[in-house]
Scaffold this active site. Structure first.
Site, mmCIF file in Angstrom:
data_model
loop_
_atom_site.group_PDB
_atom_site.id
_atom_site.type_symbol
_atom_site.label_atom_id
_atom_site.label_comp_id
_atom_site.label_asym_id
_atom_site.label_seq_id
_atom_site.Cartn_x
_atom_site.Cartn_y
_atom_site.Cartn_z
ATOM 1 N N HIS A 1 0.822 -1.212 0.000
ATOM 2 C CA HIS A 1 0.000 0.000 0.000
ATOM 3 C C HIS A 1 0.860 1.268 0.000
ATOM 4 O O HIS A 1 0.562 2.223 -0.723
ATOM 5 C CB HIS A 1 -0.970 0.002 1.184
ATOM 6 C CG HIS A 1 -1.940 -1.140 1.154
ATOM 7 N ND1 HIS A 1 -2.731 -1.480 2.218
ATOM 8 C CD2 HIS A 1 -2.241 -2.033 0.174
ATOM 9 C CE1 HIS A 1 -3.465 -2.535 1.906
ATOM 10 N NE2 HIS A 1 -3.187 -2.896 0.663
ATOM 11 N N HIS B 1 -9.401 -1.619 -5.068
ATOM 12 C CA HIS B 1 -8.313 -2.004 -4.159
ATOM 13 C C HIS B 1 -7.369 -2.997 -4.836
ATOM 14 O O HIS B 1 -6.151 -2.953 -4.608
ATOM 15 C CB HIS B 1 -8.813 -2.565 -2.829
ATOM 16 C CG HIS B 1 -7.663 -2.788 -1.886
ATOM 17 N ND1 HIS B 1 -7.093 -1.753 -1.166
ATOM 18 C CD2 HIS B 1 -6.911 -3.878 -1.635
ATOM 19 C CE1 HIS B 1 -6.052 -2.223 -0.496
ATOM 20 N NE2 HIS B 1 -5.909 -3.506 -0.758
ATOM 21 N N ASP C 1 -3.411 -2.661 -5.094
ATOM 22 C CA ASP C 1 -2.418 -3.702 -4.781
ATOM 23 C C ASP C 1 -1.499 -3.960 -5.980
ATOM 24 O O ASP C 1 -0.283 -4.128 -5.823
ATOM 25 C CB ASP C 1 -3.120 -5.022 -4.423
ATOM 26 C CG ASP C 1 -3.617 -5.048 -2.990
ATOM 27 O OD1 ASP C 1 -3.150 -4.245 -2.158
ATOM 28 O OD2 ASP C 1 -4.490 -5.898 -2.699
ATOM 29 N N HIS D 1 -1.003 -11.033 -5.150
ATOM 30 C CA HIS D 1 0.392 -10.630 -4.942
ATOM 31 C C HIS D 1 1.371 -11.617 -5.568
ATOM 32 O O HIS D 1 2.360 -11.224 -6.177
ATOM 33 C CB HIS D 1 0.677 -10.483 -3.448
ATOM 34 C CG HIS D 1 -0.194 -9.456 -2.782
ATOM 35 N ND1 HIS D 1 -0.222 -8.139 -3.194
ATOM 36 C CD2 HIS D 1 -1.069 -9.556 -1.764
ATOM 37 C CE1 HIS D 1 -1.072 -7.472 -2.435
ATOM 38 N NE2 HIS D 1 -1.614 -8.310 -1.558
HETATM 39 ZN ZN LIG Z 1 -4.126 -4.483 -0.377
#
Ligand SMILES: [Zn+2]
Length: 308
Positions: A78, A235, A239, A262
């Site tokens: 973030h 969001h 990310d 991720h």
């Molecule tokens: Zn996040």
């Protein structure tokens, strides 16, 4: 001809909060760094510096962690998104514990910190990773693809097989203004059914309705509701911006992601960096008479044809 100089924060600024997964308090400081230094995380309690680059990624379980030796910093995505989204090339991110504070679960508090610090324009020209070829990863119905583009754009499609998050897509062309306006405030989220499982794994100990959207079978549990109707997809864009920032420099290219996370984002960055035919690294000419302090300069959008 466009001139884009590197940028750092103009002075030290700090905030304090708890880590989402560790639940431990931490103080984070953004500090100025020299031209070409890049973003470096510094474990102040251990005296260890960890460059914010893909090769230092050590874990991608629910958040992105970087490490060097035994020292690690988790949930870097973030603050990385905020720095990248605000066009900051060089910064020391000092933290006195193992995890970046989650604050409100979005990148907005870090954007506020950058505003509080001010932006210092540096003498060196910016470096960009310019995508020349499509690089794609697929895993079942998950996709992460970088395509050549005149700008840095991110399109994310989120689908959790949940009534509130089915085929939710968001696309944005990143400049610091669009990041701040359309992406930065989107909060992290989780499903109530997953909380017990995460806590059994030792994760999400610091999670609460103050720092995450919590979704149950049919509803949002947060009394204030959502900040955007498509906050989940926004969001995921946030990310992805933070994850791609671990390429070590801004990307000129378009990320098309479907249900990526991720791990896949970092695998994509690794694949691009490992393939020299997929991209070029371009340094643009610095502007000799750039004002020392200049806020709100779009630093990510590179007009077509001016960087080759
Ligand atoms: Zn996040």
């Amino acid at each position: 001809m466009a001139y884009w100089n590197q940028r750092t924060v103009a002075k030290r600024v700090s905030c304090t909060g708890i880590g989402l997964h560790s639940g431990k308090p931490a103080t984070l400081t953004l500090a100025p760094a020299a031209s070409d230094a890049g973003i470096t995380f510094v474990r102040m309690d251990l005296g260890v510096e960890i460059p914010a680059r893909n090769e230092f990624v050590v874990d991608t379980t629910l958040s992105t962690s970087i490490g060097s030796g035994k020292a690690r910093v988790s949930t870097v995505e973030h603050v990385m998104a905020a720095l990248h989204g605000m066009g900051i090339d060089n910064c020391r991110v000092e933290v006195d514990g193992p995890e970046i504070p989650i604050l409100d679960g979005s990148a907005a508090p870090f954007v506020c910190l950058v505003h509080e610090a001010g932006v210092k324009v540096q003498s060196a020209g910016k470096r960009y990773l310019v995508v020349d070829q499509v690089i794609e990863l697929r895993d079942g119905d998950k996709v992460a693809r970088l395509e050549p583009s005149d700008t840095f754009a991110v399109e994310f499609t989120a689908d959790f097989g949940h009534p509130l998050i089915t085929n939710q897509a968001f696309r944005v062309t990143l400049s610091d203004r669009s990041f701040e306006r359309e992406v930065a405030r989107a909060r992290t989220f989780c499903f109530r059914r997953d909380i017990e499982r995460m806590q059994a794994m030792g994760l999400a100990k610091g999670g609460s309705l103050e720092n995450a959207i919590v979704v149950d079978e049919f509803s949002i549990l947060n009394p204030e509701g959502l900040r955007f109707p498509d906050e989940f997809a926004r969001h995921k864009v946030l990310d992805a911006v933070g994850d791609l920032a671990l390429a070590g420099m801004p990307i000129v290219g378009a990320l098309i992601a479907v249900k990526s996370g991720h791990a896949m984002n970092q695998a994509l960055v690794r694949k691009v960096l490992a393939d020299p035919t997929s991209h070029r690294v371009v340094r643009v000419t610095a502007e000799a008479d750039a004002p020392a302090i200049r806020a709100n300069v779009p630093a990510l959008v590179v007009p077509n044809g001016q960087i080759a």
